[in-house]
Scaffold this active site. Sequence first.
Site, PDB file in Angstrom:
ATOM      1  N   TYR A  67       0.824  -1.206   0.000  1.00  0.00           N
ATOM      2  CA  TYR A  67       0.000   0.000   0.000  1.00  0.00           C
ATOM      3  C   TYR A  67       0.855   1.250   0.000  1.00  0.00           C
ATOM      4  CZ  TYR A  67       0.878   0.870   5.008  1.00  0.00           C
ATOM      5  OH  TYR A  67       1.466   1.164   6.206  1.00  0.00           O
TER       6      TYR A  67
ATOM      7  N   ARG B 248      -7.955 -20.283  -2.298  1.00  0.00           N
ATOM      8  CA  ARG B 248      -6.979 -20.123  -1.223  1.00  0.00           C
ATOM      9  C   ARG B 248      -5.892 -21.190  -1.259  1.00  0.00           C
ATOM     10  NH1 ARG B 248      -5.326 -21.087   3.870  1.00  0.00           N
ATOM     11  NH2 ARG B 248      -4.785 -19.259   5.121  1.00  0.00           N
TER      12      ARG B 248
ATOM     13  N   HIS C 267      -1.363 -21.138  -0.419  1.00  0.00           N
ATOM     14  CA  HIS C 267      -0.249 -20.240  -0.129  1.00  0.00           C
ATOM     15  C   HIS C 267       0.612 -19.914  -1.347  1.00  0.00           C
ATOM     16  CE1 HIS C 267      -1.427 -21.433   3.873  1.00  0.00           C
ATOM     17  NE2 HIS C 267      -0.557 -20.605   4.416  1.00  0.00           N
TER      18      HIS C 267
ATOM     19  N   LYS D   9       6.526  -1.948   1.993  1.00  0.00           N
ATOM     20  CA  LYS D   9       5.316  -1.366   2.591  1.00  0.00           C
ATOM     21  C   LYS D   9       4.151  -2.338   2.414  1.00  0.00           C
ATOM     22  CE  LYS D   9       3.165   3.144   3.160  1.00  0.00           C
ATOM     23  NZ  LYS D   9       3.217   3.081   4.609  1.00  0.00           N
TER      24      LYS D   9
ATOM     25  N   GLU E 130      12.078   2.607  14.415  1.00  0.00           N
ATOM     26  CA  GLU E 130      11.099   3.558  13.860  1.00  0.00           C
ATOM     27  C   GLU E 130       9.814   3.458  14.662  1.00  0.00           C
ATOM     28  OE1 GLU E 130       9.760   2.546   9.883  1.00  0.00           O
ATOM     29  OE2 GLU E 130       9.859   0.408  10.312  1.00  0.00           O
TER      30      GLU E 130
ATOM     31  N   LEU F   3      11.224   1.228   7.387  1.00  0.00           N
ATOM     32  CA  LEU F   3      10.693   1.635   6.085  1.00  0.00           C
ATOM     33  C   LEU F   3      11.373   2.948   5.690  1.00  0.00           C
ATOM     34  CD1 LEU F   3       8.377   1.053   3.948  1.00  0.00           C
ATOM     35  CD2 LEU F   3       7.140   2.867   5.122  1.00  0.00           C
TER      36      LEU F   3
HETATM   37  N1  PMP Z   1       7.538   3.595   9.042  1.00  0.00           N
HETATM   38  C1  PMP Z   1       6.392   2.901   9.060  1.00  0.00           C
HETATM   39  C2  PMP Z   1       6.365   1.574   9.739  1.00  0.00           C
HETATM   40  C3  PMP Z   1       5.232   3.422   8.470  1.00  0.00           C
HETATM   41  O1  PMP Z   1       4.081   2.720   8.484  1.00  0.00           O
HETATM   42  C4  PMP Z   1       5.277   4.709   7.869  1.00  0.00           C
HETATM   43  C5  PMP Z   1       4.039   5.322   7.286  1.00  0.00           C
HETATM   44  N2  PMP Z   1       3.693   4.766   6.090  1.00  0.00           N
HETATM   45  C6  PMP Z   1       6.497   5.402   7.867  1.00  0.00           C
HETATM   46  C7  PMP Z   1       7.604   4.819   8.462  1.00  0.00           C
HETATM   47  C8  PMP Z   1       6.610   6.761   7.241  1.00  0.00           C
HETATM   48  O2  PMP Z   1       6.584   6.693   5.845  1.00  0.00           O
HETATM   49  P1  PMP Z   1       6.037   7.884   4.945  1.00  0.00           P
HETATM   50  O3  PMP Z   1       6.821   9.106   5.331  1.00  0.00           O
HETATM   51  O4  PMP Z   1       6.309   7.449   3.563  1.00  0.00           O
HETATM   52  O5  PMP Z   1       4.580   8.039   5.263  1.00  0.00           O
END
Ligand code: PMP
Length: 287
Positions: A33, A100, A102, A149, A182, A207
């Site tokens: 996403y 369904r 895997h 993501k 994070e 991320l």
């Molecule tokens: N880390 C995680 C785990 C997230 O879910 C997000 C939000 N999508 C971010 C960092 C920040 O990413 P962005 O600045 O692209 O929204």
Amino acid sequence: MSRIAYVNGLYVPHAEASVHVEDRGFQFADGVYEVCEVRRGLIVDLTRHLDRLDRSLRELRMVAPMARGPLTFVIREVLRRNRVREGIFYLQVTRGAARRDHFFPAADTVPTLVVTAKSTDPAIMAKKYANGIKVITLAENRWDRVDIKSVGLLPNVLAKQQARDAGAQDAIYIDSTGMVLEGASSNVWIVAADGTLVTRPAEHGILRGITRTTLLDVAKRIGVTSVERDFTTEELLTAREVFFTSATGSCVPIVEVDGRTIANGHPGTISAALRDAFFEIAEKTPI
Ligand code: PMP
């Protein structure tokens, strides 16, 4: 005005929008996403978000639902139909609906594409910017591909709820050596004792947030020295400023971590300056 969602080629009333029960997003969280901010009728950092979407799809050996031109058209159309000027769009791609199993489905399985949009109230974010938020720390318990993501967000859901149950608003993951990773839906920054802006390198363990990438540009432009390096929980607790970045929140100051007050307990000036300059410097695409 009723909300409209895009689902697999159709613009449908939001209340009736649905995917198949055997959609692999529903069955296996087999999907990715993106969330993008819309401000003053402009999409923020669309190119970087779509580049990251391509990367997530590639890493999971998933097929893009459509080329970038038509996808951008659909995004703008959903925003227009929902009359979003201040808000977000949400985009999800899954490996499609299939019996369904895997194993990957047949190569001709059509990916599912959903795009939704909603308006947000700038006053709610303004309150967070003015007051800052409280967070908790917790041990990393996610898989090691958090650079993708993926819609598999169960640990993040549990982390956020754990924060709420503890009287905080959000959570920060810490790795097994005490280094800060994070947030549950954002990247973490500190302003260290010497005034340097610090955020963890995005090569692994987090991320690569789009807001993070653009904020590094913003720091350079407004003359704030920044460095990408690992930092400890102790540095987090003793920082001059701590804040989150994300597309939905821009820069959100953090004033309390695990019940300990950060600096003087008030949002700092550097995060405010970065936030103020952000929109000017980010890429903006008209709806
Ligand atoms: N880390 C995680 C785990 C997230 O879910 C997000 C939000 N999508 C971010 C960092 C920040 O990413 P962005 O600045 O692209 O929204």
